[in-house]
Design a protein around this motif. Structure first.
Motif, mmCIF file in Angstrom:
data_model
loop_
_atom_site.group_PDB
_atom_site.id
_atom_site.type_symbol
_atom_site.label_atom_id
_atom_site.label_comp_id
_atom_site.label_asym_id
_atom_site.label_seq_id
_atom_site.Cartn_x
_atom_site.Cartn_y
_atom_site.Cartn_z
ATOM 1 N N ALA A 59 31.068 -48.891 27.869
ATOM 2 C CA ALA A 59 30.913 -49.912 28.912
ATOM 3 C C ALA A 59 31.030 -51.323 28.365
ATOM 4 N N ASN A 61 33.550 -52.319 26.725
ATOM 5 C CA ASN A 61 34.981 -52.632 26.643
ATOM 6 C C ASN A 61 35.365 -53.515 27.826
ATOM 7 N N GLN A 62 34.940 -54.766 27.754
ATOM 8 C CA GLN A 62 35.142 -55.734 28.834
ATOM 9 C C GLN A 62 35.665 -57.041 28.257
ATOM 10 N N ASN A 74 32.230 -55.023 21.057
ATOM 11 C CA ASN A 74 33.162 -54.459 22.035
ATOM 12 C C ASN A 74 33.746 -53.155 21.505
ATOM 13 N N ASN A 230 36.541 -47.892 32.329
ATOM 14 C CA ASN A 230 36.315 -48.716 31.127
ATOM 15 C C ASN A 230 37.460 -48.577 30.123
#
Length: 644
Positions: A59, A61-62, A74, A230
């Motif tokens: 989660a 990975n934004q 990340n 994601n």
């Protein structure tokens, strides 16, 4: 569970009884039954690496969130950290064309000064390994210069067409049924005549129609869509800030029809990692999970889609192989999430029920149908070679190649439906023993995602250590009932086959700890199928079905009772069995079949079994097509004369 007798068993066989049952011989004597192959101890394990797990942090990975703007914070950036050995971006922040306010003690993200255009006089980053970088771009130069018309069309379709539709053609004889059930459509079937001036996007629906709008297949479509959660490659693109190949070299020939698709804003259009490649791998793994009967063909298509990006001139090999790594990790994270358990179960079940109905198959015949006919992915050897090539794209190792493989937390879920009869711990060992060598660029991430060879893993273990106990339950159907392992299995371990299912061994095997068959079926379809140890049949059926004589390097022992040696004779020495050591036959059945069209004439004699020394007799001998069988047991051979 029987593994090893406490001591050899002594079995007295009556000469008179043996003569009446199986014919006289020179080996009638009290038999000393050898012990089963020795216990090799605890089975191998693949511990979870002591590093932050991708599946626990997917989660993060934004982009556009200061909390997840670095390699450490990340997951999507971290899993590709090997790129820092090749290229050091101007800033190690997810900041290309990106800002984010400060939050929770994390400093604000300020837009990078990276222009996205190499060699423009600005400090766009640092090439750390010039040889790998040069090879990476040169690969694209050569690939695009030698691109065939067929490759050009495939590259165009894989670029503009939705990825789910592209990947589904790897379903082979199931493709039409899959696409119809999913209600999957595309508007792109060719390169348009005006493609040099018109941006041509797919008006289709990618993976199809999900949910209640598609009651017979919506759960499958929902499942395929679910594994992409994601899964954005944008954080990695905006962190690594590595340009597309055509910006590095004007010698890269972008497919003319794709020139309109080039981004006019290179600052937000990094090449590393390839979003198309990652999405293709995600879709392929989801479809392969739902229909594991086509597992290797479908994942081969996923990597082929990545190579199309190179042939298009849009991405480099490093961009593409990193997309494979990213996509595999994302799929595993979504599959292991307990919140998705119902979706994956429903997707698998509905895929099978609907496709069987559409193809008039049953659980017994579905696998054979899925592998029938001829399509682009029906050649196993070609798929295998291409998959391995597309894992590394010919890069030379840049680090030691003998580092032991690690298996990421949760990666075993990728094999959950392909090897359903193995435990999670066993599937992890399969991944460990089939991983590619260490040392290749970008692929040595701390968790081990880069080295996973899922094509090889679908063929079972690469090596045995300790006692490898295999339990297959035929009543569960599918691969639980019957499977084939094609890897060349090494190691010092021992294989113990239990349960009612059937396993074929097809590799050039060399494991030394021996084989013990307790139940079900073990079939040798290569001459060295059973490795270099002893073979002990305490129950079930052992089948010799090799193109030449099945060669056992040690001893062969068959106990009395419900045990069968089945020889699929094909003429000459094909389908017979040769034992280097002593063959001890304490009873059971010998059954000879002729599946390949060959059949001896009445009155012919067959050498069924050869050994360094032959002891004992079978209780029953049957030969298909012949009412009478006269066995002669010699000191080293069993000869059968057949007649009607």
């Amino acid at each position: 569970m029987h593994l090893v007798p406490s001591r050899p068993l002594i079995l007295a066989i009556s000469i008179a009884a043996a003569l009446s049952a199986c014919g006289g011989s020179s080996n009638d004597q009290a038999l000393v039954i050898p012990a089963a192959p020795a216990d090799q101890g605890a089975a191998d394990v693949a511990p979870v690496p002591a590093v932050t797990a991708f599946v626990d942090t997917v989660a993060t990975n934004q982009r556009g969130d200061a909390r997840y703007a670095t390699l450490d914070t990340n997951a999507g950036v971290r899993v590709l950290g090997g790129m820092l050995q090749i290229w050091k971006p101007l800033t190690e922040i997810v900041d290309a064309g990106q800002t984010a306010p400060a939050v929770a003690g994390f400093p604000a993200v300020v837009t990078s000064a990276w222009t996205g255009v190499p060699n423009d006089g600005t400090n766009g980053g640092t090439i750390v390994n010039q040889a790998v970088h040069a090879a990476n771009i040169d690969y694209v130069v050569r690939a695009t210069a030698n691109r065939t018309p067929e490759q050009a069309l495939a590259a165009y379709l894989d670029d503009r067409r939705n990825k789910g539709y592209s990947v589904s053609d790897a379903m082979g004889p199931l493709t039409t049924a899959w696409r119809a059930a999913a209600q999957q459509t595309t508007t792109i079937t060719s390169i348009p005549a005006d493609a040099t001036t018109v941006l041509y996007n797919d008006g289709g629906n990618n993976n199809g129609v999900g949910g209640s709008a598609n009651p017979s297949f919506g759960a499958v479509v929902d499942f395929v869509n679910m594994v992409g959660a994601n899964g954005s490659t944008e954080p990695a693109k905006r962190f690594y800030k590595y340009a597309r190949p055509y910006r590095w070299s004007s010698a890269v020939q972008v497919l003319p029809a794709l020139n309109p698709a080039k981004s006019p804003t290179p600052t937000t259009d990094g090449g590393f990692t390839s979003g198309h490649s990652a999405e293709g791998v995600r879709n392929a793994l989801a479809m392969a999970y739902a229909v594991p009967e086509r597992f290797q063909e479908i994942i081969s298509r996923g990597l082929e889609l990545g190579e199309s990006r190179i042939l298009a001139g849009m991405h480099s090999p490093l961009d593409v192989l990193s997309g494979r790594i990213h996509g595999e990790a994302v799929v595993a994270a979504n599959l292991v999430d307990p919140a998705n358990a119902a979706k994956k179960a429903a997707g698998y079940a509905q895929a099978h029920s609907t496709l069987m109905a559409a193809t008039s198959t049953t659980p017994t015949t579905f696998t054979a149908f899925a592998q029938s006919g001829s399509d682009r992915f029906s050649d196993y050897a070609t798929n295998k070679a291409n998959y391995l090539r597309r894992m590394t794209y010919g890069f030379a190792p840049i680090a030691p190649t003998n580092v032991a493989a690690s298996v990421p937390k949760g990666a075993e879920v990728l094999l959950e439906t392909r090897l359903p009869y193995l435990s999670d711990a066993q599937r992890r060992v399969v991944l460990k023993t089939t991983a590619v060598a260490s040392g290749y660029p970008v692929m040595d991430d701390p968790e081990g995602w880069g080295r996973l060879n899922l094509f090889a893993a679908a063929d079972g273990y690469g090596a045995f250590t300790g006692n490898v106990v295999l339990v297959m339950d035929a009543a569960k159907g599918g691969f639980n009932a019957a499977d084939r392992w094609r890897n060349d299995i090494g190691g010092t371990g021992k294989l113990v086959k239990q349960g009612s299912g059937a396993l074929k061994l097809a590799g050039n095997n060399s494991w030394t700890g021996g084989t013990e068959l307790a139940a079900g079926t073990l079939e040798g379809v290569s001459s060295t199928a059973f490795g270099a140890g002893d073979v002990y049949v305490g129950g079930g059926t052992l089948i010799a079905n090799a193109p030449a004589s099945l060669k056992l390097a040690g001893k062969y022992t068959q106990l009395a009772g419900a045990t069968t040696l089945e020889l699929n004779a094909l003429g000459g020495d094909r389908g017979t069995m040769t034992v280097a050591g002593t063959a001890t036959i304490a009873g059971g059945t010998l059954h000879i079949k002729f599946p390949g069209g060959y059949k001896p004439k009445s009155g012919d004699s067959l050498i069924a079994l050869s050994a360094g020394s032959l002891k004992g007799h079978f209780t029953t001998i049957t030969v298909d097509g012949f009412a009478n069988v006269a066995p002669v047991y010699g000191a080293t051979t069993l000869t059968l004369t057949v007649s009607n």
